[in-house]
Design a protein around this motif. Structure first.
Motif, PDB file in Angstrom:
ATOM      1  N   ALA A 242       0.911  -1.262  -0.041  1.00 16.34           N
ATOM      2  CA  ALA A 242      -0.125   0.048  -0.002  1.00 16.34           C
ATOM      3  C   ALA A 242       0.989   1.091  -0.017  1.00 16.34           C
ATOM      4  CB  ALA A 242      -0.996  -0.039   1.343  1.00 16.34           C
ATOM      5  N   GLY A 243       0.547   2.248  -0.756  1.00 17.14           N
ATOM      6  CA  GLY A 243       1.389   3.488  -0.833  1.00 17.14           C
ATOM      7  C   GLY A 243       2.688   3.251  -1.404  1.00 17.14           C
ATOM      8  N   GLN A 244       3.628   3.938  -0.620  1.00 16.64           N
ATOM      9  CA  GLN A 244       5.181   3.531  -1.022  1.00 16.64           C
ATOM     10  C   GLN A 244       5.753   2.897  -0.388  1.00 16.64           C
ATOM     11  OE1 GLN A 244       6.317   4.654  -4.129  1.00 16.64           O
ATOM     12  NE2 GLN A 244       4.439   5.358  -4.464  1.00 16.64           N
ATOM     13  N   HIS A 245       5.137   2.206   0.813  1.00 17.11           N
ATOM     14  CA  HIS A 245       5.693   1.361   1.763  1.00 17.11           C
ATOM     15  C   HIS A 245       6.176  -0.071   1.209  1.00 17.11           C
ATOM     16  CE1 HIS A 245       4.586   3.672   5.112  1.00 17.11           C
ATOM     17  NE2 HIS A 245       3.360   4.002   4.642  1.00 17.11           N
ATOM     18  N   PHE A 246       7.457  -0.327   1.417  1.00 16.43           N
ATOM     19  CA  PHE A 246       8.007  -1.767   0.973  1.00 16.43           C
ATOM     20  C   PHE A 246       7.268  -2.800   1.611  1.00 16.43           C
ATOM     21  CE2 PHE A 246      11.830   0.922   0.366  1.00 16.43           C
ATOM     22  CZ  PHE A 246      11.986   0.699  -1.135  1.00 16.43           C
ATOM     23  N   THR A 247       6.964  -4.136   0.662  1.00 14.95           N
ATOM     24  CA  THR A 247       6.237  -5.160   1.532  1.00 14.95           C
ATOM     25  C   THR A 247       7.351  -5.675   2.447  1.00 14.95           C
ATOM     26  OG1 THR A 247       7.737  -6.517  -0.275  1.00 14.95           O
ATOM     27  CG2 THR A 247       5.365  -5.850  -0.946  1.00 14.95           C
ATOM     28  N   PRO A 248       6.751  -6.477   3.424  1.00  9.35           N
ATOM     29  CA  PRO A 248       7.920  -7.201   4.292  1.00  9.35           C
ATOM     30  C   PRO A 248       8.834  -7.949   3.609  1.00  9.35           C
ATOM     31  CG  PRO A 248       5.632  -7.407   5.036  1.00  9.35           C
ATOM     32  CD  PRO A 248       5.628  -6.888   3.727  1.00  9.35           C
ATOM     33  N   GLU A 249       8.904  -8.642   2.725  1.00  7.88           N
ATOM     34  CA  GLU A 249       9.987  -9.298   2.062  1.00  7.88           C
ATOM     35  C   GLU A 249      10.835  -8.418   1.474  1.00  7.88           C
ATOM     36  OE1 GLU A 249       6.093 -11.407   2.154  1.00  7.88           O
ATOM     37  OE2 GLU A 249       6.670  -9.575   1.269  1.00  7.88           O
ATOM     38  N   ALA A 250      10.391  -7.534   0.940  1.00  6.79           N
ATOM     39  CA  ALA A 250      11.509  -6.338   0.376  1.00  6.79           C
ATOM     40  C   ALA A 250      12.131  -5.674   1.430  1.00  6.79           C
ATOM     41  CB  ALA A 250      10.683  -5.271  -0.514  1.00  6.79           C
ATOM     42  N   ASP A 251      11.496  -5.195   2.398  1.00  2.00           N
ATOM     43  CA  ASP A 251      12.005  -4.533   3.869  1.00  2.00           C
ATOM     44  C   ASP A 251      13.125  -5.432   4.404  1.00  2.00           C
ATOM     45  OD1 ASP A 251      11.469  -2.105   5.327  1.00  2.00           O
ATOM     46  OD2 ASP A 251      11.326  -3.656   6.937  1.00  2.00           O
ATOM     47  N   ALA A 252      12.860  -6.757   4.448  1.00  2.00           N
ATOM     48  CA  ALA A 252      13.697  -7.784   5.072  1.00  2.00           C
ATOM     49  C   ALA A 252      15.267  -7.708   4.310  1.00  2.00           C
ATOM     50  CB  ALA A 252      13.417  -9.165   4.973  1.00  2.00           C
ATOM     51  N   ILE A 253      15.108  -7.528   3.107  1.00  2.00           N
ATOM     52  CA  ILE A 253      16.418  -7.249   2.360  1.00  2.00           C
ATOM     53  C   ILE A 253      16.978  -6.056   2.224  1.00  2.00           C
ATOM     54  CG2 ILE A 253      17.196  -7.460  -0.100  1.00  2.00           C
ATOM     55  CD1 ILE A 253      15.266  -9.370  -0.647  1.00  2.00           C
ATOM     56  N   LEU A 254      16.213  -5.000   2.431  1.00  2.00           N
ATOM     57  CA  LEU A 254      16.563  -3.367   2.324  1.00  2.00           C
ATOM     58  C   LEU A 254      17.199  -2.976   3.720  1.00  2.00           C
ATOM     59  CD1 LEU A 254      14.023  -2.271  -0.212  1.00  2.00           C
ATOM     60  CD2 LEU A 254      16.563  -2.524  -0.490  1.00  2.00           C
ATOM     61  N   ARG A 255      16.638  -3.591   4.740  1.00  4.14           N
ATOM     62  CA  ARG A 255      16.851  -3.014   6.055  1.00  4.14           C
ATOM     63  C   ARG A 255      17.487  -4.207   6.742  1.00  4.14           C
ATOM     64  NH1 ARG A 255      14.455   1.624   6.421  1.00  4.14           N
ATOM     65  NH2 ARG A 255      12.527   2.164   5.178  1.00  4.14           N
ATOM     66  N   LYS A 256      17.096  -5.202   6.691  1.00  2.00           N
ATOM     67  CA  LYS A 256      17.608  -6.513   7.537  1.00  2.00           C
ATOM     68  C   LYS A 256      18.951  -7.437   7.176  1.00  2.00           C
ATOM     69  CE  LYS A 256      13.058  -6.399   9.897  1.00  2.00           C
ATOM     70  NZ  LYS A 256      12.074  -7.188  10.114  1.00  2.00           N
ATOM     71  N   ALA A 257      19.246  -6.903   5.857  1.00  2.00           N
ATOM     72  CA  ALA A 257      20.245  -7.727   5.258  1.00  2.00           C
ATOM     73  C   ALA A 257      20.230  -8.990   4.925  1.00  2.00           C
ATOM     74  CB  ALA A 257      21.677  -7.524   6.008  1.00  2.00           C
ATOM     75  N   GLN A 258      18.971  -9.520   4.987  1.00  2.00           N
ATOM     76  CA  GLN A 258      18.348 -10.712   4.645  1.00  2.00           C
ATOM     77  C   GLN A 258      18.923 -11.386   3.085  1.00  2.00           C
ATOM     78  OE1 GLN A 258      14.492 -12.343   5.989  1.00  2.00           O
ATOM     79  NE2 GLN A 258      14.193 -13.107   3.724  1.00  2.00           N
ATOM     80  N   SER A 259      19.312 -12.420   3.089  1.00  2.00           N
ATOM     81  CA  SER A 259      19.765 -12.941   1.522  1.00  2.00           C
ATOM     82  C   SER A 259      18.428 -13.344   0.719  1.00  2.00           C
ATOM     83  CB  SER A 259      20.685 -14.100   1.670  1.00  2.00           C
ATOM     84  OG  SER A 259      19.801 -15.477   2.356  1.00  2.00           O
ATOM     85  N   LEU A 260      18.644 -13.186  -0.625  1.00  2.00           N
ATOM     86  CA  LEU A 260      17.652 -13.580  -1.435  1.00  2.00           C
ATOM     87  C   LEU A 260      17.810 -14.935  -2.214  1.00  2.00           C
ATOM     88  CD1 LEU A 260      14.885 -12.674  -2.734  1.00  2.00           C
ATOM     89  CD2 LEU A 260      16.461 -11.220  -4.401  1.00  2.00           C
ATOM     90  N   CYS A 261      17.104 -15.842  -2.035  1.00  2.00           N
ATOM     91  CA  CYS A 261      17.464 -17.388  -2.294  1.00  2.00           C
ATOM     92  C   CYS A 261      17.040 -17.330  -4.045  1.00  2.00           C
ATOM     93  CB  CYS A 261      16.834 -18.447  -1.566  1.00  2.00           C
ATOM     94  SG  CYS A 261      17.306 -20.159  -2.168  1.00  2.00           S
ATOM     95  N   LEU A 262      18.051 -17.581  -4.880  1.00  2.00           N
ATOM     96  CA  LEU A 262      17.476 -18.075  -6.174  1.00  2.00           C
ATOM     97  C   LEU A 262      17.530 -19.490  -6.575  1.00  2.00           C
ATOM     98  CD1 LEU A 262      17.705 -14.819  -6.036  1.00  2.00           C
ATOM     99  CD2 LEU A 262      18.595 -14.907  -8.363  1.00  2.00           C
ATOM    100  N   ASP A 263      17.300 -20.232  -5.469  1.00  2.00           N
ATOM    101  CA  ASP A 263      17.507 -21.808  -5.702  1.00  2.00           C
ATOM    102  C   ASP A 263      16.119 -22.338  -6.149  1.00  2.00           C
ATOM    103  OD1 ASP A 263      20.359 -21.875  -5.485  1.00  2.00           O
ATOM    104  OD2 ASP A 263      20.287 -22.053  -3.333  1.00  2.00           O
TER     105      ASP A 263
END
Length: 263
Positions: A242-263
């Motif tokens: 909603a609005g310009q807020h990042f989704t929780p999944e995107a926020d976890a990458i952008l703020r919490k340094a979570q990896s993104l699994c492409l397997d």
């Protein structure tokens, strides 16, 4: 803000890019301190996602081809502190900023940035790196009017080589079986796949959707050198809710340094 004074590269139109004033910014919710040009190329979310999609492990060597001021390298080291990153950057002033940012983040022993045209393939580094990550210029040569800011033009528009040249150079420096990670425009996916044909396999294509129901503008792509495994189109990730807020999944990458699994 500070002014930089170092040797200058020359852009395709003959201008000398000048970094001029810089700003201090934070990435990954303050884990990364980044000094970058006030004008010219500015870091957005792309290098953060590129780092998140690079499957490095402690002890592995990573080449950041076209490292800019070091954003992707620093984000990767924030998540995988035991890997070692080499950054090559064409623009001397940006390479100097990358070295400064390496010191500011206390990773000088793990991130070394050099002013170098990585598209000039050198045999001494052939097959040296476990992984290569790159964020090539998004615009093909002649596709758009170059930016009046020379440094931004060099970062955004192909001049030293085509997209195929970038990927061929990346594979040249990658060891057999090593992984290549790329972020690029979704409308150039066909060029990415064509450049990797018969050179790499096990290709994973991961779209970044701006929001539900909208076409992807960016894709992450991961490939393995000399592999014959088939290409996979993954579900991807929606960036905004909603609005310009990042989704929780995107926020976890952008703020919490979570990896993104492409397997």
């Amino acid at each position: 803000m500070t002014a930089m004074s170092v040797p200058q590269a020359t852009s395709p139109d003959g201008q000398k890019p000048s970094i001029g004033q810089t700003t201090d910014n934070l990435l990954l919710d303050g884990r990364v301190h980044l000094r970058q040009p006030l004008n010219g190329y500015r870091v957005a979310i792309d290098p953060v996602f590129l780092a998140a999609a690079t499957p490095a492990r402690d002890g592995q060597t990573v080449l950041d081809l076209g490292c800019g001021a070091g954003a992707a390298a620093l984000c990767l080291l924030a998540r995988v502190p035991g890997c070692h990153v080499t950054g090559w950057e064409l623009q001397p002033e940006l390479a100097e900023l990358a070295r400064e940012n390496s010191a500011r983040n206390d990773v000088r022993e793990r991130f070394a940035a050099t002013c170098r045209n990585g598209l000039e393939r050198v045999s001494a580094n052939h097959g040296r790196f476990d992984l290569v990550m790159t964020n090539p210029p998004y615009l093909a040569d002649g596709q758009a009017t170059p930016s009046p800011t020379a440094g931004k033009s060099l970062a955004n528009q192909e001049s030293e080589g085509s997209l195929q040249d970038w990927l061929c150079a990346a594979l040249h420096y990658l060891r057999p079986g090593g992984h290549l990670s790329v972020i690029h425009r979704a409308d150039r996916l066909h060029e990415l796949l064509a450049a990797l044909h018969l050179r790499a396999g096990d290709i994973a294509v991961f779209p970044l959707w701006p929001r539900q129901g909208q076409a992807a503008r960016r894709v992450l792509l991961r490939a393995r050198k000399d592999s014959g495994a088939p290409t996979r189109l993954l579900p991807g990730l929606e960036l905004h809710g909603a609005g310009q807020h990042f989704t929780p999944e995107a926020d976890a990458i952008l703020r919490k340094a979570q990896s993104l699994c492409l397997d």
